[in-house]
Design a protein around this motif. Sequence first.
Motif, PDB file in Angstrom:
ATOM      1  N   THR A   1       7.304  12.608  18.102  1.00 29.96           N
ATOM      2  CA  THR A   1       7.575  12.959  17.015  1.00 29.96           C
ATOM      3  C   THR A   1       7.976  11.733  16.296  1.00 29.96           C
ATOM      4  N   PRO A   2       7.953  11.903  14.890  1.00 30.56           N
ATOM      5  CA  PRO A   2       8.696  10.782  13.979  1.00 30.56           C
ATOM      6  C   PRO A   2      10.286  10.589  14.342  1.00 30.56           C
ATOM      7  N   ALA A   3      10.813  11.896  14.541  1.00 26.89           N
ATOM      8  CA  ALA A   3      12.337  11.808  15.052  1.00 26.89           C
ATOM      9  C   ALA A   3      12.720  11.321  16.300  1.00 26.89           C
ATOM     10  N   LEU A   4      11.755  11.493  17.306  1.00 33.98           N
ATOM     11  CA  LEU A   4      11.846  11.138  18.388  1.00 33.98           C
ATOM     12  C   LEU A   4      11.717   9.545  18.574  1.00 33.98           C
ATOM     13  N   LEU A   5      10.710   9.072  17.717  1.00 33.75           N
ATOM     14  CA  LEU A   5      10.356   7.649  17.604  1.00 33.75           C
ATOM     15  C   LEU A   5      11.574   7.062  17.014  1.00 33.75           C
ATOM     16  N   GLU A   6      12.329   7.572  16.385  1.00 32.62           N
ATOM     17  CA  GLU A   6      13.545   7.079  15.700  1.00 32.62           C
ATOM     18  C   GLU A   6      14.528   6.832  16.600  1.00 32.62           C
ATOM     19  N   LYS A   7      14.674   7.905  17.314  1.00 28.39           N
ATOM     20  CA  LYS A   7      15.715   8.278  18.323  1.00 28.39           C
ATOM     21  C   LYS A   7      15.587   7.069  19.284  1.00 28.39           C
ATOM     22  N   TRP A   8      14.429   7.282  20.108  1.00 27.69           N
ATOM     23  CA  TRP A   8      14.252   6.346  21.324  1.00 27.69           C
ATOM     24  C   TRP A   8      13.810   5.127  20.956  1.00 27.69           C
ATOM     25  N   GLY A   9      13.228   4.741  19.791  1.00 22.62           N
ATOM     26  CA  GLY A   9      12.674   3.370  19.511  1.00 22.62           C
ATOM     27  C   GLY A   9      11.292   3.198  20.004  1.00 22.62           C
TER      28      GLY A   9
ATOM     29  N   GLU B   1       9.569   0.906  21.978  1.00 23.52           N
ATOM     30  CA  GLU B   1       9.443   0.580  23.161  1.00 23.52           C
ATOM     31  C   GLU B   1       9.491   1.474  24.392  1.00 23.52           C
ATOM     32  N   GLU B   2      10.459   2.550  24.142  1.00 24.08           N
ATOM     33  CA  GLU B   2      10.809   3.444  25.068  1.00 24.08           C
ATOM     34  C   GLU B   2       9.758   4.497  24.839  1.00 24.08           C
ATOM     35  N   CYS B   3       9.241   4.719  23.633  1.00 27.04           N
ATOM     36  CA  CYS B   3       8.429   5.848  23.413  1.00 27.04           C
ATOM     37  C   CYS B   3       6.968   5.207  24.095  1.00 27.04           C
ATOM     38  N   ALA B   4       6.731   3.932  23.642  1.00 31.74           N
ATOM     39  CA  ALA B   4       5.578   3.563  24.491  1.00 31.74           C
ATOM     40  C   ALA B   4       5.562   3.623  25.946  1.00 31.74           C
ATOM     41  N   THR B   5       6.731   3.423  26.677  1.00 30.28           N
ATOM     42  CA  THR B   5       6.851   3.489  27.955  1.00 30.28           C
ATOM     43  C   THR B   5       6.841   4.925  28.419  1.00 30.28           C
ATOM     44  N   ARG B   6       7.276   6.071  27.584  1.00 31.70           N
ATOM     45  CA  ARG B   6       7.165   7.303  27.848  1.00 31.70           C
ATOM     46  C   ARG B   6       5.758   7.757  27.959  1.00 31.70           C
ATOM     47  N   SER B   7       4.935   7.263  27.060  1.00 34.59           N
ATOM     48  CA  SER B   7       3.521   7.618  27.203  1.00 34.59           C
ATOM     49  C   SER B   7       2.760   7.077  28.272  1.00 34.59           C
ATOM     50  N   VAL B   8       2.992   5.815  28.605  1.00 33.61           N
ATOM     51  CA  VAL B   8       2.425   5.284  29.809  1.00 33.61           C
ATOM     52  C   VAL B   8       2.658   6.019  31.137  1.00 33.61           C
ATOM     53  N   LEU B   9       4.015   6.255  31.341  1.00 31.51           N
ATOM     54  CA  LEU B   9       4.453   7.082  32.531  1.00 31.51           C
ATOM     55  C   LEU B   9       3.918   8.579  32.517  1.00 31.51           C
ATOM     56  N   ALA B  10       3.998   9.282  31.485  1.00 33.92           N
ATOM     57  CA  ALA B  10       3.244  10.316  31.421  1.00 33.92           C
ATOM     58  C   ALA B  10       1.838  10.548  31.644  1.00 33.92           C
ATOM     59  N   THR B  11       1.134   9.331  31.212  1.00 36.69           N
ATOM     60  CA  THR B  11      -0.180   9.124  31.472  1.00 36.69           C
ATOM     61  C   THR B  11      -0.347   9.151  33.183  1.00 36.69           C
ATOM     62  N   ALA B  12       0.527   8.299  33.689  1.00 37.60           N
ATOM     63  CA  ALA B  12       0.466   8.057  35.013  1.00 37.60           C
ATOM     64  C   ALA B  12       0.681   9.393  35.848  1.00 37.60           C
ATOM     65  N   TYR B  13       1.584  10.322  35.656  1.00 35.44           N
ATOM     66  CA  TYR B  13       1.626  11.612  36.090  1.00 35.44           C
ATOM     67  C   TYR B  13       0.336  12.623  36.016  1.00 35.44           C
ATOM     68  N   ARG B  14      -0.239  12.213  34.857  1.00 40.37           N
ATOM     69  CA  ARG B  14      -1.531  12.870  34.580  1.00 40.37           C
ATOM     70  C   ARG B  14      -2.813  12.498  35.578  1.00 40.37           C
ATOM     71  N   LEU B  15      -2.674  11.294  35.429  1.00 40.22           N
ATOM     72  CA  LEU B  15      -3.757  10.632  36.334  1.00 40.22           C
ATOM     73  C   LEU B  15      -3.527  10.765  37.967  1.00 40.22           C
TER      74      LEU B  15
ATOM     75  N   ILE C   1      13.535   1.393  31.328  1.00 46.96           N
ATOM     76  CA  ILE C   1      13.277   1.494  30.167  1.00 46.96           C
ATOM     77  C   ILE C   1      13.572   0.022  29.652  1.00 46.96           C
ATOM     78  N   PRO C   2      12.487  -0.517  28.942  1.00 44.26           N
ATOM     79  CA  PRO C   2      12.711  -1.947  28.318  1.00 44.26           C
ATOM     80  C   PRO C   2      14.187  -1.972  27.618  1.00 44.26           C
ATOM     81  N   GLY C   3      14.799  -3.057  27.695  1.00 42.80           N
ATOM     82  CA  GLY C   3      16.020  -3.423  26.770  1.00 42.80           C
ATOM     83  C   GLY C   3      17.244  -2.614  27.404  1.00 42.80           C
ATOM     84  N   ASN C   4      16.945  -1.397  28.522  1.00 39.31           N
ATOM     85  CA  ASN C   4      18.078  -1.186  29.217  1.00 39.31           C
ATOM     86  C   ASN C   4      17.880  -0.823  30.504  1.00 39.31           C
TER      87      ASN C   4
ATOM     88  N   TYR D   1      -1.760   5.388  25.261  1.00 37.42           N
ATOM     89  CA  TYR D   1      -1.519   4.440  25.849  1.00 37.42           C
ATOM     90  C   TYR D   1      -2.009   3.025  25.113  1.00 37.42           C
ATOM     91  N   PRO D   2      -1.082   1.930  24.965  1.00 38.20           N
ATOM     92  CA  PRO D   2      -1.158   0.819  24.295  1.00 38.20           C
ATOM     93  C   PRO D   2      -2.549  -0.117  24.744  1.00 38.20           C
TER      94      PRO D   2
END
Length: 288
Positions: free
Chosen positions: A18-26, A28-42, A60-63, A273-274
């Motif tokens: 959500t927009p709120a989570l995008l602001e909270k996590w940023g 890069e982290e949100c994009a990483t979360r989407s790719v990882l969740a996609t890997a679980y589904r696959l 997580i990129p940056g940390n 996925y990007p």
Amino acid sequence: MARFLSKLKHVIKINDITPALLEKWGPEECATRSVLATAYRLTHYLNWDDLIYGHITTRIPGNEDHLLINPYGIHYTEVTASNLIKINSAGELVDQGSAKFPFQPTGAVIHSAIHTNRPDLGCLMHIHSEPGIAVSAAVDKIEPIIQANVELGEISYHDFRGVIFNSEDKEPLSKDFPAPSKTLIMRNHGLLTGGETIEEAFNKMHFLHQVCQCYVNCGYIHTPIPARKLINQQILESSVYGNEECRYDTAPGVQEFEALARLLDYQGLETGYPYSEASKHILERNMK
């Protein structure tokens, strides 16, 4: 193919940021979360999952000290970008995410042990597939028998010492998976692969699983492999360069992962996925 995915009446979208989570996590982290969740589904899509067990983790990129891991208690078809849990390399909770399930201590110990010892690996994937378990229990050493072996590189092995859940279990595991190996057979347990990216770790697992399936299908679980059937080491090493030449301009595993991710998007799962420009083009064209 998918045992449950095609039967689901309710579509659980992967990218539920959500927009709120995008602001909270940023971003890069949100994009990483989407790719990882996609890997679980696959992982489910390819029939590699085992109920609620197994894990795929990524930095997580940056940390680099923070890792994303699946909640323990949900099926892989339920993993989304927002419900992934954030822990640190010591296995401590940093951010619960949107799920109310905890993370599994065993997964945290296994993955944090290797991530700490292997800064070169951004993602780790651990599964209990049937052929993988069979090979881990019956085969002393994986030999080069098919083309997929080319992609595995140096294979490491870790002897079963019981269920891994104590901090004392970390050192033996990390020692048994030294660089530059990205393939680990956890004896009497399952398979583990690593990569700089989620896509690379996933692709390594594809080829490792393929080799294990070949062992099962050819009966090499029970009988020795005839020497004439093994791939010559010189040919094996020279083939690595041939594979790299065929990769065009993408990083390891990206082309393959994108092709699978598109299948989920065609089913309305919205991976987030990007994609590369080539993938975006074919995705848009096919969804018109």
